[in-house]
Design a protein around this motif. Structure first.
Motif, PDB file in Angstrom:
ATOM      1  N   GLU A 291       5.194  75.002 -23.967  1.00 32.86           N
ATOM      2  CA  GLU A 291       5.396  76.579 -23.956  1.00 32.86           C
ATOM      3  C   GLU A 291       4.497  77.316 -25.038  1.00 32.86           C
ATOM      4  OE1 GLU A 291       9.502  76.697 -24.828  1.00 32.86           O
ATOM      5  OE2 GLU A 291      10.371  75.712 -23.275  1.00 32.86           O
ATOM      6  N   ALA A 292       4.190  76.552 -26.085  1.00 31.86           N
ATOM      7  CA  ALA A 292       3.370  77.139 -27.193  1.00 31.86           C
ATOM      8  C   ALA A 292       1.957  77.398 -26.334  1.00 31.86           C
ATOM      9  CB  ALA A 292       3.392  76.578 -28.318  1.00 31.86           C
ATOM     10  N   ALA A 293       1.608  76.079 -25.771  1.00 29.56           N
ATOM     11  CA  ALA A 293       0.301  76.149 -25.203  1.00 29.56           C
ATOM     12  C   ALA A 293      -0.040  77.401 -24.078  1.00 29.56           C
ATOM     13  CB  ALA A 293       0.010  74.889 -24.579  1.00 29.56           C
ATOM     14  N   ARG A 294       1.166  77.560 -23.396  1.00 34.19           N
ATOM     15  CA  ARG A 294       0.957  78.429 -22.085  1.00 34.19           C
ATOM     16  C   ARG A 294       1.058  79.930 -22.826  1.00 34.19           C
ATOM     17  NH1 ARG A 294       5.014  74.968 -19.713  1.00 34.19           N
ATOM     18  NH2 ARG A 294       4.191  73.400 -18.078  1.00 34.19           N
ATOM     19  N   ALA A 295       1.799  79.965 -23.979  1.00 37.71           N
ATOM     20  CA  ALA A 295       1.714  81.254 -24.551  1.00 37.71           C
ATOM     21  C   ALA A 295       0.192  81.587 -24.955  1.00 37.71           C
ATOM     22  CB  ALA A 295       2.781  81.245 -25.667  1.00 37.71           C
ATOM     23  N   VAL A 296      -0.553  80.909 -25.448  1.00 38.76           N
ATOM     24  CA  VAL A 296      -1.790  81.177 -25.838  1.00 38.76           C
ATOM     25  C   VAL A 296      -2.674  81.077 -24.579  1.00 38.76           C
ATOM     26  CG1 VAL A 296      -1.401  80.367 -28.238  1.00 38.76           C
ATOM     27  CG2 VAL A 296      -2.314  78.724 -26.580  1.00 38.76           C
ATOM     28  N   GLY A 297      -2.533  80.979 -23.431  1.00 37.76           N
ATOM     29  CA  GLY A 297      -3.345  81.115 -22.257  1.00 37.76           C
ATOM     30  C   GLY A 297      -3.829  79.785 -21.651  1.00 37.76           C
ATOM     31  N   LEU A 298      -3.320  78.702 -22.169  1.00 40.15           N
ATOM     32  CA  LEU A 298      -3.807  77.445 -21.632  1.00 40.15           C
ATOM     33  C   LEU A 298      -3.122  76.983 -20.221  1.00 40.15           C
ATOM     34  CD1 LEU A 298      -4.089  75.302 -24.912  1.00 40.15           C
ATOM     35  CD2 LEU A 298      -5.844  76.442 -24.005  1.00 40.15           C
ATOM     36  N   HIS A 299      -4.020  76.725 -19.222  1.00 37.58           N
ATOM     37  CA  HIS A 299      -3.453  76.191 -18.261  1.00 37.58           C
ATOM     38  C   HIS A 299      -2.904  74.816 -18.172  1.00 37.58           C
ATOM     39  CE1 HIS A 299      -7.041  74.078 -17.157  1.00 37.58           C
ATOM     40  NE2 HIS A 299      -7.799  75.185 -17.308  1.00 37.58           N
ATOM     41  N   ASP A 300      -2.166  74.171 -17.241  1.00 38.23           N
ATOM     42  CA  ASP A 300      -1.612  73.042 -17.298  1.00 38.23           C
ATOM     43  C   ASP A 300      -2.572  71.706 -17.784  1.00 38.23           C
ATOM     44  OD1 ASP A 300       0.834  73.929 -16.861  1.00 38.23           O
ATOM     45  OD2 ASP A 300       1.061  73.160 -14.790  1.00 38.23           O
ATOM     46  N   ARG A 301      -3.840  71.687 -17.125  1.00 36.49           N
ATOM     47  CA  ARG A 301      -4.905  70.705 -17.322  1.00 36.49           C
ATOM     48  C   ARG A 301      -5.291  70.816 -19.010  1.00 36.49           C
ATOM     49  NH1 ARG A 301      -8.839  71.285 -12.662  1.00 36.49           N
ATOM     50  NH2 ARG A 301      -8.148  73.313 -12.850  1.00 36.49           N
ATOM     51  N   GLN A 302      -5.499  71.929 -19.364  1.00 37.75           N
ATOM     52  CA  GLN A 302      -5.862  72.173 -20.694  1.00 37.75           C
ATOM     53  C   GLN A 302      -4.873  71.889 -21.626  1.00 37.75           C
ATOM     54  OE1 GLN A 302      -7.167  76.408 -20.511  1.00 37.75           O
ATOM     55  NE2 GLN A 302      -9.345  75.667 -20.738  1.00 37.75           N
ATOM     56  N   THR A 303      -3.477  72.292 -21.087  1.00 38.58           N
ATOM     57  CA  THR A 303      -2.473  71.959 -22.148  1.00 38.58           C
ATOM     58  C   THR A 303      -2.346  70.138 -22.355  1.00 38.58           C
ATOM     59  OG1 THR A 303      -1.301  73.759 -21.390  1.00 38.58           O
ATOM     60  CG2 THR A 303      -0.096  72.068 -22.425  1.00 38.58           C
ATOM     61  N   MET A 304      -2.591  69.356 -21.129  1.00 38.74           N
ATOM     62  CA  MET A 304      -2.526  68.182 -21.094  1.00 38.74           C
ATOM     63  C   MET A 304      -3.370  67.519 -22.291  1.00 38.74           C
ATOM     64  SD  MET A 304      -0.699  65.455 -20.088  1.00 38.74           S
ATOM     65  CE  MET A 304       0.292  65.900 -19.017  1.00 38.74           C
ATOM     66  N   ARG A 305      -4.705  68.022 -22.109  1.00 43.62           N
ATOM     67  CA  ARG A 305      -5.689  67.164 -22.547  1.00 43.62           C
ATOM     68  C   ARG A 305      -5.951  67.845 -23.937  1.00 43.62           C
ATOM     69  NH1 ARG A 305     -11.344  69.356 -22.933  1.00 43.62           N
ATOM     70  NH2 ARG A 305     -10.780  71.160 -21.731  1.00 43.62           N
ATOM     71  N   LEU A 306      -5.789  68.875 -24.255  1.00 46.14           N
ATOM     72  CA  LEU A 306      -6.015  69.425 -25.576  1.00 46.14           C
ATOM     73  C   LEU A 306      -4.675  69.441 -26.471  1.00 46.14           C
ATOM     74  CD1 LEU A 306      -8.027  72.454 -24.713  1.00 46.14           C
ATOM     75  CD2 LEU A 306      -8.898  70.256 -25.501  1.00 46.14           C
ATOM     76  N   VAL A 307      -3.559  69.331 -25.914  1.00 47.72           N
ATOM     77  CA  VAL A 307      -2.238  69.584 -26.786  1.00 47.72           C
ATOM     78  C   VAL A 307      -1.389  68.395 -26.641  1.00 47.72           C
ATOM     79  CG1 VAL A 307      -0.185  70.776 -27.353  1.00 47.72           C
ATOM     80  CG2 VAL A 307      -2.360  72.063 -26.550  1.00 47.72           C
ATOM     81  N   VAL A 308      -1.117  68.097 -25.633  1.00 49.52           N
ATOM     82  CA  VAL A 308      -0.071  66.886 -25.340  1.00 49.52           C
ATOM     83  C   VAL A 308      -0.574  65.475 -25.504  1.00 49.52           C
ATOM     84  CG1 VAL A 308       1.649  65.966 -23.695  1.00 49.52           C
ATOM     85  CG2 VAL A 308       1.312  68.621 -23.832  1.00 49.52           C
ATOM     86  N   LEU A 309      -1.630  65.172 -24.914  1.00 46.15           N
ATOM     87  CA  LEU A 309      -2.008  63.769 -25.005  1.00 46.15           C
ATOM     88  C   LEU A 309      -2.385  63.533 -26.465  1.00 46.15           C
ATOM     89  CD1 LEU A 309      -4.188  63.218 -21.740  1.00 46.15           C
ATOM     90  CD2 LEU A 309      -2.008  62.120 -22.507  1.00 46.15           C
ATOM     91  N   PRO A 310      -3.184  64.325 -26.942  1.00 50.87           N
ATOM     92  CA  PRO A 310      -3.521  63.944 -28.631  1.00 50.87           C
ATOM     93  C   PRO A 310      -2.240  63.610 -29.591  1.00 50.87           C
ATOM     94  CG  PRO A 310      -4.788  65.898 -27.948  1.00 50.87           C
ATOM     95  CD  PRO A 310      -3.999  65.620 -26.829  1.00 50.87           C
ATOM     96  N   GLN A 311      -1.019  64.539 -29.244  1.00 51.35           N
ATOM     97  CA  GLN A 311       0.270  64.190 -29.871  1.00 51.35           C
ATOM     98  C   GLN A 311       0.728  62.937 -29.306  1.00 51.35           C
ATOM     99  OE1 GLN A 311       2.706  67.649 -30.907  1.00 51.35           O
ATOM    100  NE2 GLN A 311       1.294  68.691 -29.640  1.00 51.35           N
ATOM    101  N   ALA A 312       0.620  62.410 -27.908  1.00 52.08           N
ATOM    102  CA  ALA A 312       1.276  61.568 -27.415  1.00 52.08           C
ATOM    103  C   ALA A 312       0.648  60.175 -27.761  1.00 52.08           C
ATOM    104  CB  ALA A 312       1.286  61.397 -25.902  1.00 52.08           C
ATOM    105  N   LEU A 313      -0.664  60.171 -28.254  1.00 55.40           N
ATOM    106  CA  LEU A 313      -1.354  58.944 -28.617  1.00 55.40           C
ATOM    107  C   LEU A 313      -0.515  58.149 -29.779  1.00 55.40           C
ATOM    108  CD1 LEU A 313      -5.057  59.880 -28.408  1.00 55.40           C
ATOM    109  CD2 LEU A 313      -3.890  58.258 -27.103  1.00 55.40           C
ATOM    110  N   ARG A 314      -0.059  58.911 -30.550  1.00 58.00           N
ATOM    111  CA  ARG A 314       0.740  58.159 -31.596  1.00 58.00           C
ATOM    112  C   ARG A 314       1.861  57.296 -31.120  1.00 58.00           C
ATOM    113  NH1 ARG A 314       3.218  63.259 -32.132  1.00 58.00           N
ATOM    114  NH2 ARG A 314       5.375  63.154 -32.375  1.00 58.00           N
ATOM    115  N   VAL A 315       2.287  57.582 -29.953  1.00 53.66           N
ATOM    116  CA  VAL A 315       3.336  56.850 -29.449  1.00 53.66           C
ATOM    117  C   VAL A 315       3.058  55.800 -28.417  1.00 53.66           C
ATOM    118  CG1 VAL A 315       5.640  57.007 -28.089  1.00 53.66           C
ATOM    119  CG2 VAL A 315       5.144  58.809 -29.487  1.00 53.66           C
ATOM    120  N   ILE A 316       1.691  56.371 -27.833  1.00 57.95           N
ATOM    121  CA  ILE A 316       1.163  55.233 -26.823  1.00 57.95           C
ATOM    122  C   ILE A 316       0.362  54.050 -27.365  1.00 57.95           C
ATOM    123  CG2 ILE A 316      -0.635  55.269 -25.124  1.00 57.95           C
ATOM    124  CD1 ILE A 316      -0.139  58.097 -24.419  1.00 57.95           C
TER     125      ILE A 316
END
Length: 390
Positions: A291-316
């Motif tokens: 929701e924060a990524a969409r609030a600053v204007g990022l679309h889903d692919r940018q959100t996945m690449r720039l926001v979600v995946l970098p944070q998910a790496l610590r679990v992956i």
């Protein structure tokens, strides 16, 4: 009389000293037990006139290996034959890790798609590959390759000088020399140097707050070493062209069906597990990040690449390490379809020399070394992507 504070006995009560002492004692005990067992086995074998030691590695092997990434003849030593098997194992495992990572990332993201058909197909992919033993898939892919493609004398010419048959894929290749090895090493140096330069420039940008174009420096670091290598080594670009005869194809580089079946089997099987690891890692990131990524204007692919995946790496990363280790160790199943990996070459060596203990010790040590190397690399990367508490 020495005071208790200055007495040497006070070291026993130091937690750090005791921790080191316990480890030293454990190592000494393990090494001592190992030497005792080795000495006992050597003595018993000597009493029965059974040869021991690794001197046999310098004797001629006398057998042919169907695929080799380095030059090998049957007159070469057992040591070189085992090296060929080791390189065959390492190369197919590396390619399988790359294939499984790419497919696992794609399928793991597809499992979370809002498109029900895409999500369902990804689910079928995961369940079908996770719930069937890998050995059965190796037999399946090998049988399909042998049954579907024509024999060598009727090979398909899919491109100029590129042939496909049940004997494998044959493509033109360079006549390799030491000069080519030098250039390849310089390319590896360029890639490593480019990563270092990019990291330094990124750190400088964060510290200084001044944005500057980094790509000219990265490109310079990437291409300068290969250009220098070309000028220094001056390799000959002689192409080895395949020639189709009546019963076989000579020349060129052959990708055997055994290698292909093992690569596909290992890669697809591991990708299903990696897909679930990726899915779990993405779900571990809170919805507030989306929701924060969409609030600053990022679309889903940018959100996945720039926001979600970098944070998910610590679990992956931690379970991904186990998946990579399993891929390397599962490559030992290659013997079932005739791919000349380390285990198959070692078995042939043991059958000819009768020195089974040394052969088993060699490939156990190799797999242990590979596993430790992978763990160290993944732990290093995990430390780099882990969140740092302040």
């Amino acid at each position: 009389m020495a005071s208790p504070a200055s007495s040497p006995l006070r070291l026993i009560y130091d937690v750090r000293v005791r921790a080191v002492l316990y480890q030293v004692v454990a190592v000494v005990l393990v090494v001592g037990i190992g030497l005792y067992l080795f000495g006992t086995v050597s003595r018993k074998l000597a009493e029965q006139n059974i040869a021991t030691g690794f001197a046999y590695l310098s004797r001629p092997a006398g057998f042919v290996i169907s695929q080799s990434f380095i030059s090998y003849e049957s007159s070469d030593s057992y040591g070189r034959a085992i090296l060929v098997g080791l390189l065959n194992t390492v190369w197919v495992s590396i390619f399988a890790v790359i294939l499984s990572t790419v497919l696992g990332l794609i399928v793991g993201i597809a499992r979370l798609s809002r498109n029900p058909l895409l999500s369902f197909l990804a689910l079928i992919y995961v369940e079908a590959l996770r719930n069937v033993p890998l050995l059965l898939y190796l037999f399946l892919w090998y049988a399909l390759i042998v049954a579907v493609f024509p024999p060598v004398r009727d090979a398909w010419q899919i491109l100029p000088d590129v042939f496909l048959s049940n004997g494998g894929l044959i493509v033109p290749s360079l006549r390799w020399s030491a000069a080519h090895t030098g250039v390849l090493a310089s390319v590896a140096v360029g890639v490593a140097l480019a990563f270092v330069v990019a990291s330094i420039l990124r750190r400088h940008r964060v510290v200084s707050g001044h944005a500057r174009a980094a790509w000219p420096f990265v490109l310079l670091a990437l291409f300068a070493p290969p250009l220098i290598g070309l000028l220094l080594f001056q390799p000959d670009l002689v192409v080895n062209w395949p020639e189709k005869g009546r019963f076989r194809i000579t020349g060129g580089l052959q990708v055997t069906p055994e290698f292909t079946a093992l690569l596909v089997g290992l890669g697809l099987s591991a990708s299903a597990g990696i897909a679930e690891i990726v899915r779990a890692g993405i779900l571990a990131v809170g919805r507030g990040q989306w929701e924060a990524a969409r609030a600053v204007g990022l679309h889903d692919r940018q959100t996945m690449r720039l926001v979600v995946l970098p944070q998910a790496l610590r679990v992956i990363i931690p379970p991904l390490t186990s998946s990579y280790l399993s891929t390397f160790k599962n490559s030992s199943l290659a013997i079932a379809i005739g791919y000349p990996d380390l285990v198959m070459v070692s078995n042939t060596t043991m059958n000819q020399t009768g020195q089974a203990i040394e052969g088993i010790a060699i490939f156990m040590l190799v797999y242990l070394s590979l596993s430790i190397t992978i763990s160290l690399l993944m732990n290093w990367y995990n430390a780099r992507v882990a969140l740092v508490e302040r």
